[in-house]
Design a protein around this motif. Structure first.
Motif, mmCIF file in Angstrom:
data_model
loop_
_atom_site.group_PDB
_atom_site.id
_atom_site.type_symbol
_atom_site.label_atom_id
_atom_site.label_comp_id
_atom_site.label_asym_id
_atom_site.label_seq_id
_atom_site.Cartn_x
_atom_site.Cartn_y
_atom_site.Cartn_z
ATOM 1 N N VAL A 101 0.909 -1.300 0.056
ATOM 2 C CA VAL A 101 -0.025 0.195 -0.020
ATOM 3 C C VAL A 101 0.869 1.215 0.062
ATOM 4 C CG1 VAL A 101 -1.622 1.267 1.412
ATOM 5 C CG2 VAL A 101 -2.119 -1.215 0.963
ATOM 6 N N GLY A 102 2.151 1.151 0.860
ATOM 7 C CA GLY A 102 2.998 2.291 0.677
ATOM 8 C C GLY A 102 3.348 2.660 -0.668
ATOM 9 N N TYR A 103 3.477 1.697 -1.906
ATOM 10 C CA TYR A 103 3.916 1.878 -2.934
ATOM 11 C C TYR A 103 2.839 2.719 -3.702
ATOM 12 C CZ TYR A 103 7.137 -2.204 -2.622
ATOM 13 O OH TYR A 103 8.307 -2.912 -2.218
ATOM 14 N N CYS A 104 1.475 2.810 -3.383
ATOM 15 C CA CYS A 104 0.576 3.880 -3.748
ATOM 16 C C CYS A 104 0.832 5.169 -3.511
ATOM 17 C CB CYS A 104 -0.797 3.299 -3.092
ATOM 18 S SG CYS A 104 -1.402 1.490 -3.728
ATOM 19 N N VAL A 105 1.444 5.365 -2.286
ATOM 20 C CA VAL A 105 1.661 6.815 -1.859
ATOM 21 C C VAL A 105 3.029 7.171 -2.322
ATOM 22 C CG1 VAL A 105 1.889 8.389 0.327
ATOM 23 C CG2 VAL A 105 0.326 6.335 0.157
ATOM 24 N N GLY A 106 4.191 6.622 -2.124
ATOM 25 C CA GLY A 106 5.300 6.928 -2.596
ATOM 26 C C GLY A 106 5.677 7.514 -3.848
ATOM 27 N N PRO A 107 5.113 6.745 -5.111
ATOM 28 C CA PRO A 107 5.303 7.198 -6.183
ATOM 29 C C PRO A 107 4.867 8.648 -6.451
ATOM 30 C CG PRO A 107 4.642 5.032 -6.600
ATOM 31 C CD PRO A 107 4.337 5.412 -5.023
ATOM 32 N N LEU A 108 3.781 9.048 -5.972
ATOM 33 C CA LEU A 108 3.407 10.461 -6.082
ATOM 34 C C LEU A 108 4.259 11.339 -5.593
ATOM 35 C CD1 LEU A 108 -0.475 9.693 -5.248
ATOM 36 C CD2 LEU A 108 0.591 9.925 -7.681
ATOM 37 N N LEU A 109 5.099 11.015 -4.624
ATOM 38 C CA LEU A 109 6.005 11.993 -3.957
ATOM 39 C C LEU A 109 7.338 11.917 -4.477
ATOM 40 C CD1 LEU A 109 4.916 11.188 -0.230
ATOM 41 C CD2 LEU A 109 4.225 13.239 -1.529
ATOM 42 N N TRP A 110 7.889 10.784 -4.663
ATOM 43 C CA TRP A 110 9.375 10.689 -4.998
ATOM 44 C C TRP A 110 9.419 11.122 -6.415
ATOM 45 C CZ3 TRP A 110 10.579 11.087 -0.513
ATOM 46 C CH2 TRP A 110 10.192 10.206 0.556
ATOM 47 N N GLY A 111 8.882 10.936 -7.435
ATOM 48 C CA GLY A 111 9.040 11.326 -8.440
ATOM 49 C C GLY A 111 9.054 12.878 -8.909
ATOM 50 N N PRO A 112 8.084 13.501 -8.513
ATOM 51 C CA PRO A 112 7.996 14.949 -8.457
ATOM 52 C C PRO A 112 8.995 15.580 -7.731
ATOM 53 C CG PRO A 112 5.917 14.321 -8.201
ATOM 54 C CD PRO A 112 6.675 13.074 -7.980
ATOM 55 N N LEU A 113 9.523 15.008 -6.577
ATOM 56 C CA LEU A 113 10.591 15.759 -5.884
ATOM 57 C C LEU A 113 11.941 15.456 -6.651
ATOM 58 C CD1 LEU A 113 9.411 14.808 -2.052
ATOM 59 C CD2 LEU A 113 9.404 17.054 -3.067
ATOM 60 N N SER A 114 12.190 14.345 -6.898
ATOM 61 C CA SER A 114 13.397 14.129 -7.637
ATOM 62 C C SER A 114 13.638 15.132 -8.866
ATOM 63 C CB SER A 114 13.502 12.714 -8.030
ATOM 64 O OG SER A 114 12.716 12.366 -9.177
#
Length: 499
Positions: A101-114
Motif C-alpha cells: 500500500v505504501g507503494y501507492c503513496v510513494g510514487p506520487l511524492l518521490w517522482g516529482p520531488l526528484s
C-alpha cells in the motif's frame, strides 16, 4: 556555441505539455544564455564511461530488489508472528499488503520531488528513513506498531520503484535503453520471489522473526551507504543548473541560466500539476486504462501467490516454510528467461524496425508483440498450476507451471512498459506513475482475499478463475496493435499521432 552543437533535451524533462506554452519553450531553446549540453560534454550523464553507467544500472536494480524483497520477506515468518502477538491470519497477511500500500503513496511524492531537487538527495532521504523503519519493525512492541512501521517503510521503499527507472533514462540513449531495461525489469520480480525463500529458511532454522527485520535493516543500511558513497546526481536539469552557476561565476555574467532554474519560480504549480496529471491522463486515455488493468491484474497475481503457495505446497505436500519458499525460485528463473528472450530475439527485431522506419520513429504498436506471447503463457500457467495441485500429484508438476508464468509476466511488463513510454513520450512519467499506483493497489489487495478464495474454491477452481480472467485480458495487446494508431490520433496526450 553553435546551435548544432547544443543539446536542449533537458527542456522536455523540465517542461511538459500544459505547463508552458510551446512557443515559450522554442524561444528559450534559441536563447544564447540558456545553458545546455554541448556535444561530447562529459558533464552529460549519457557521455559517462560505459562501465560506470552499467554500475549505476545494476545498482538501481539492486535498490529496487531491496524494496521488493522487503515487501514479501515476512511471508516465511507469519506463523511466528501469529504465535508471538496472537494476531489473526488476516492481520498477518496484512503485513505484506500494507507494505505494498505504501507503494501507492510513494510514487506520487518521490517522482516529482526528484524532478525538483534531483535523484541523489531523494534516494538518500528515502533510504535513510526506510532503514530506520526497518529497525523499528525489528523492535516493534505490538501488532499495531508493526503494521504502522511496515506501511511507512513501504512509502519510503517506493523511491527506487519510481526513480531507479528514471536513472536509466538519465544515463542511456533511447537506442541502448532497451537492453538495460530488460535487466532492470527483473528486479521487481526477483525481490518478491527471493523474500519467502530467505525468511522461510530462517524460520526453519529457528531464527526469531525479529532477526528477519534486522537482516532487512542491514540490507537497507548497506544500500544507503552505497548511495551516499557511489551514486552521483544523474538528473540532467539539476546538473545543468550546477553548470549554469559555474558559468556565472567564471564569466561574471548573471544572465546565464538553466531551464530548471527558470522553472523553479513556479515550483508549487509545477508539483501540483505533476501530482494531478497522472490521474487526469489515466481517466482520459482508454489505451492507458486497459493497459493498467492488465498490468495490475498480473502484478496482483504475483502477490497472491504468497498465500496460494503455502496452501498448495505447505498444506498439500507437507513442505516446511523453507522448502515452500523455494517454490518461488522458478518465478525468478522464468523472469530471467523472459529477459533473455527479449535480449536475444525481441530487441534485435526492434532494432531492425528502427532501420526499416527511419528516419521516422517506430510505431509504439510494434512493442506489443511480447505481450501477445506473454499473455497466453500467463493464462496457461494458471490452468496448469491449478489442475496439477492435487496432493496426490508430484509437486514438480505445479512447480513447473511457475516457470512459464514468470516468462509471461516479464514479457507482458516489458511490452506494456515500453508501449506506454513510446506512446506518451513527454508525459510518460505521469502515465507510468498512475499505472504504478493502481498496480500497487492490486498488489496490496490480492493477498487479502487469496487465502479465503483458495480455501473456499480449492486450488484447482481458484486457479481456474484466475486463468479465465487472464484469458479475457489476452485480447488487449491485439486490439491495441490493430486500433492503437486510431486511439493515439484521438488522444490529448500522445504526441505520436502521426506514426
Amino acid at each position: 556555441m553553435e546551435d548544432a552543437e547544443r543539446s536542449v533535451g533537458d527542456l522536455s524533462e523540465v517542461f511538459s505539455p500544459g505547463e508552458e506554452a510551446p512557443q515559450e519553450i522554442e524561444r528559450e531553446k534559441e536563447d544564447p544564455f540558456l545553458v545546455v549540453w554541448e556535444e561530447g560534454d562529459m558533464g552529460n550523464p549519457k557521455n559517462w564511461n560505459r562501465g560506470y553507467r552499467w554500475y549505476i544500472t545494476v545498482f538501481g536494480g539492486l535498490l529496487t530488489l531491496n524494496a521488493t524483497f522487503s515487501s514479501s520477506a515476512p511471508s516465511g515468518v507469519i506463523p511466528q508472528l501469529i504465535e508471538d502477538f496472537g494476531m489473526s491470519s488476516e492481520i498477518a497477511t496484512l503485513l505484506i499488503a500494507i507494505f505494498v500500500v505504501g507503494y501507492c503513496v510513494g510514487p506520487l511524492l518521490w517522482g516529482p520531488l526528484s524532478e525538483t531537487y534531483g535523484r541523489r538527495p531523494i534516494f538518500i532521504l528515502a533510504f535513510v528513513v526506510y532503514t530506520i523503519f526497518q529497525i523499528a519493525c525489528a523492535v516493534a512492541p505490538n501488532t499495531g506498531a508493526l503494521v504502522a512501521f511496515r506501511f511507512l517503510g513501504g512509502c519510503f521503499a517506493a523511491a527506487p520503484l519510481t526513480n531507479a527507472g528514471a536513472l536509466l533514462a538519465d544515463i542511456w540513449d533511447a537506442d541502448t535503453r532497451g537492453k538495460s531495461m530488460a535487466f532492470f525489469t527483473l528486479a521487481p520480480f526477483a525481490g518478491p520471489a527471493l523474500g519467502p525463500i530467505v525468511s522461510g529458511y530462517m524460520s526453519v532454522a529457528g531464527v526469531g522473526w525479529r532477526w528477519l527485520f534486522w537482516v532487512l535493516a542491514i540490507f537497507a543500511g548497506v544500500c544507503t551507504g552505497l548511495i551516499i558513497l557511489t551514486l552521483p546526481e544523474t538528473y540532467g536539469p539539476i546538473l545543468l543548473s550546477n553548470k549554469a552557476k559555474a558559468t556565472r561565476l567564471s564569466t561574471g555574467d548573471s544572465r546565464y541560466y538553466s531551464a530548471l532554474e527558470r522553472a523553479d519560480t513556479h515550483w508549487k504549480a509545477r508539483v501540483s500539476n505533476i501530482l494531478a496529471r497522472p490521474f487526469k491522463i489515466l481517466f482520459l486515455e482508454p489505451m492507458l486504462i486497459f493497459i493498467t488493468i492488465y498490468m495490475s491484474f498480473v502484478y496482483g497475481c504475483i502477490y497472491l501467490l504468497f498465500e496460494a503457495f503455502p496452501i498448495v505446497f505447505t498444506e498439500g505436500h507437507g513442505m516446511n516454510e523453507g522448502a515452500s519458499g523455494l517454490m518461488f525460485l522458478p518465478l525468478f528463473l522464468g523472469g530471467a528467461l523472459g529477459a533473455f528472450c527479449y535480449l536475444l530475439f525481441f530487441n534485435p527485431r526492434y532494432e531492425r524496425f528502427m532501420k526499416e522506419y527511419a528516419p521516422r520513429p517506430v510505431p509504439p504498436e510494434r512493442r506489443l508483440e511480447m505481450a501477445m506471447i506473454g499473455g497466453p503463457l500467463f493464462a496457461i500457467a494458471f490452468f496448469w498450476f491449478g489442475w496439477t495441485s492435487y496432493p496426490s500429484i508430484s509437486y514438480w508438476a505445479p512447480l513447473a507451471a511457475i516457470l512459464p508464468l514468470g516468462v509471461g509476466v516479464v514479457l507482458i511488463f516489458l511490452s506494456l512498459f515500453n508501449y506506454i513510454i513510446d506512446a506518451y513520450l513527454m508525459v510518460a512519467a505521469s502515465a507510468l506513475a498512475s499505472s504504478t499506483v493502481v498496480r500497487s493497489a492490486f498488489g496490496a489487495g490480492f493477498p487479502l482475499f487469496a487465502t479465503q478464495m483458495f480455501d473456499k474454491l480449492n486450488p484447482r477452481w481458484a486457479s481456474t478463475l484466475l486463468g479465465c480472467i487472464a484469458l479475457l485480458l489476452i485480447p488487449i495487446p491485439y486490439v491495441l496493435a490493430r486500433y492503437g494508431s486510431v486511439l493515439r490520433r484521438k488522444s490529448r496526450y500522445a504526441p505520436t499521432k502521426d506514426i
